[in-house]
Design a protein around this motif. Structure first.
Motif, short mmCIF file in Angstrom:
data_model
loop_
_atom_site.label_atom_id
_atom_site.label_comp_id
_atom_site.label_asym_id
_atom_site.label_seq_id
_atom_site.Cartn_x
_atom_site.Cartn_y
_atom_site.Cartn_z
N UNK A 114 0.92 -1.35 -0.11
CA UNK A 114 0.00 0.07 -0.10
C UNK A 114 0.90 1.24 0.03
N UNK A 115 1.91 1.17 0.44
CA UNK A 115 2.78 2.36 0.63
C UNK A 115 3.60 2.56 -0.74
N UNK A 116 4.09 1.46 -1.13
CA UNK A 116 4.85 1.51 -2.49
C UNK A 116 4.25 1.70 -3.72
N UNK A 117 3.14 1.09 -3.80
CA UNK A 117 2.39 1.20 -4.92
C UNK A 117 2.26 2.82 -5.42
N UNK A 118 1.52 3.79 -4.73
CA UNK A 118 1.37 4.96 -5.20
C UNK A 118 2.84 5.80 -5.56
N UNK A 119 4.05 5.38 -4.60
CA UNK A 119 5.36 5.71 -5.08
C UNK A 119 5.72 5.36 -6.49
N UNK A 120 5.23 4.08 -6.59
CA UNK A 120 6.01 3.70 -7.80
C UNK A 120 5.25 4.25 -9.25
N UNK A 121 3.91 4.61 -8.82
CA UNK A 121 3.07 5.22 -9.93
C UNK A 121 3.93 6.69 -10.16
N UNK A 122 4.07 7.44 -9.03
CA UNK A 122 4.84 8.72 -9.07
C UNK A 122 6.22 8.59 -9.84
N UNK A 123 7.00 7.46 -9.75
CA UNK A 123 7.94 7.37 -10.30
C UNK A 123 8.14 7.28 -11.79
N UNK A 124 6.97 6.39 -12.15
CA UNK A 124 6.78 6.29 -13.33
C UNK A 124 6.25 7.56 -14.09
N UNK A 125 5.49 8.29 -13.59
CA UNK A 125 4.86 9.37 -14.19
C UNK A 125 6.19 10.67 -14.36
N UNK A 126 6.90 10.42 -13.34
CA UNK A 126 8.26 11.20 -13.30
C UNK A 126 9.03 10.81 -14.49
N UNK A 127 9.37 9.59 -14.75
CA UNK A 127 10.31 8.78 -15.98
C UNK A 127 9.50 9.34 -17.34
N UNK A 128 8.15 9.26 -17.23
CA UNK A 128 7.41 9.71 -18.65
C UNK A 128 7.49 10.99 -18.80
N UNK A 129 7.57 11.94 -17.75
CA UNK A 129 7.63 13.36 -18.13
C UNK A 129 9.07 13.59 -18.51
#
Length: 330
Positions: A99-114
């Motif tokens: 539950x803690x890592x899933x939103x962080x991973x989504x944020x990392x993926x968003x940053x990488x895409x940006x």
């Protein structure tokens, strides 16, 4: 450099911090590290709760996945899954980390895409300078093309008045400019996009039309609305050349440097003027355009050594849009 979660990040996440800047710190003094790929594989298994299906989904062997999960548990000092021959279940600690890592991973993926979009020139800001004469035709077409092809790109439009286009480009206050003459500074590069005719602009009820206009002798009693002809701009230089060729001295009634203002005054019947033909796209009522046998160019100018991917993309859009006007000007 690998993307890593450090031990300090583990402690922060274990305390429930959700800020990616806290959980993704990278401290050199921390020797224990887990790769982001390990986190991704853990989350995939937490979703499937089946080692074979998860291994097939992430394209690794089941034994490799088992080793990764075991290494992660040893590194964290936390048991993540309850395993039996028939089932795989998350432990309470494993469910918490999921539950803690899933939103962080989504944020990392968003940053990488940006970051990828920035690298490809699809995200960022471009500042474009332009003369007022193209606001009814070329510029709207260009901005529409950019909005369609690069929807996440922010465009800032600048219409300089008392500061030169070249200086704004050299000072990095603009990234690209459109102007009526080529660049003079060797640090700048320019390309001619197309030519367009000048036009005599008269009120719609004026007796002169394209069919009966024979020359400037027809205008000897007219009141002109023009820029100050003593200026050294490309526009005024062209006007002086036209009047010299016809041996004609206009009776200037109103002086203004803004083509839009001149056009508005003509529409009110206050005089006549000479403008680039692109003003005819303004759809302003009560005006008539009579093309003249004189033309002026439109150039695009940019910094010669600017390797910005955004600039590269915009230049491509500029040339595509200009091609339509180039064909129309022949």
């Amino acid at each position: 450099m690998r993307n890593t979660f450090t031990v300090a990040a583990k402690k922060a996440c274990a305390l429930g911090y959700k800020n990616a800047n806290i959980c993704l710190i990278n401290e050199k003094e921390e020797s224990e590290q887990m790769e982001i790929q390990q986190i991704k594989n853990f989350l995939a298994l937490a979703q499937e709760l089946h080692f074979w299906k998860t291994a097939e989904r992430i394209y690794i062997t089941q034994s490799a996945l088992s080793r990764q999960i075991k290494a992660l548990e040893e590194e964290l000092g936390v048991k993540l899954f309850e395993r039996s021959k028939r089932s795989v279940k998350l432990t309470e600690a494993g469910a918490f980390l999921r539950d803690q890592w899933l939103p962080l991973l989504d944020e990392i993926n968003r940053i990488h895409m940006q970051a990828r979009k920035i690298h490809e020139g699809a995200f960022g800001t471009v500042r474009i300078g332009y003369p007022g004469s193209i606001i009814y035709s070329f510029m709207p077409d260009l901005i529409s093309s950019i909005a369609l092809s690069l929807p996440e790109l922010k465009v800032e439009l600048v219409e300089p008045t008392d500061i030169s286009f070249e200086q704004l480009l050299l000072d990095y206050k603009m990234d690209m400019a459109f102007r009526r003459d080529p660049a003079e500074n060797p640090a700048l590069q320019s390309k001619c996009l197309y030519s367009e005719p000048f036009a005599l602009v008269v009120p719609s009820d004026h007796h002169l039309t394209e069919q009966n206009f024979t020359g400037f002798n027809d205008l000897k009693n007219e009141k002109f609305i023009l820029s100050d002809l003593t200026q050294n701009s490309v526009y005024t230089s062209n006007l002086r050349q036209i009047f010299e060729d016809y041996k004609f001295t206009p009776k200037v009634y109103i002086e203004t440097d803004f083509g839009g203002m001149s056009l508005g005054l003509v529409s009110k019947g206050l005089g006549v003027t000479i403008l680039p033909y692109s003003y005819s796209f303004s759809a302003l009522p009560n005006v008539r355009f009579i093309p003249l046998h004189y033309s002026m160019n439109l150039f695009v100018v940019w910094r010669k050594n600017d390797n910005s991917p955004v600039l590269k993309n915009i230049l491509h859009q500029v040339l595509e849009v200009a091609n339509k006007y180039l064909v129309g000007s022949k």
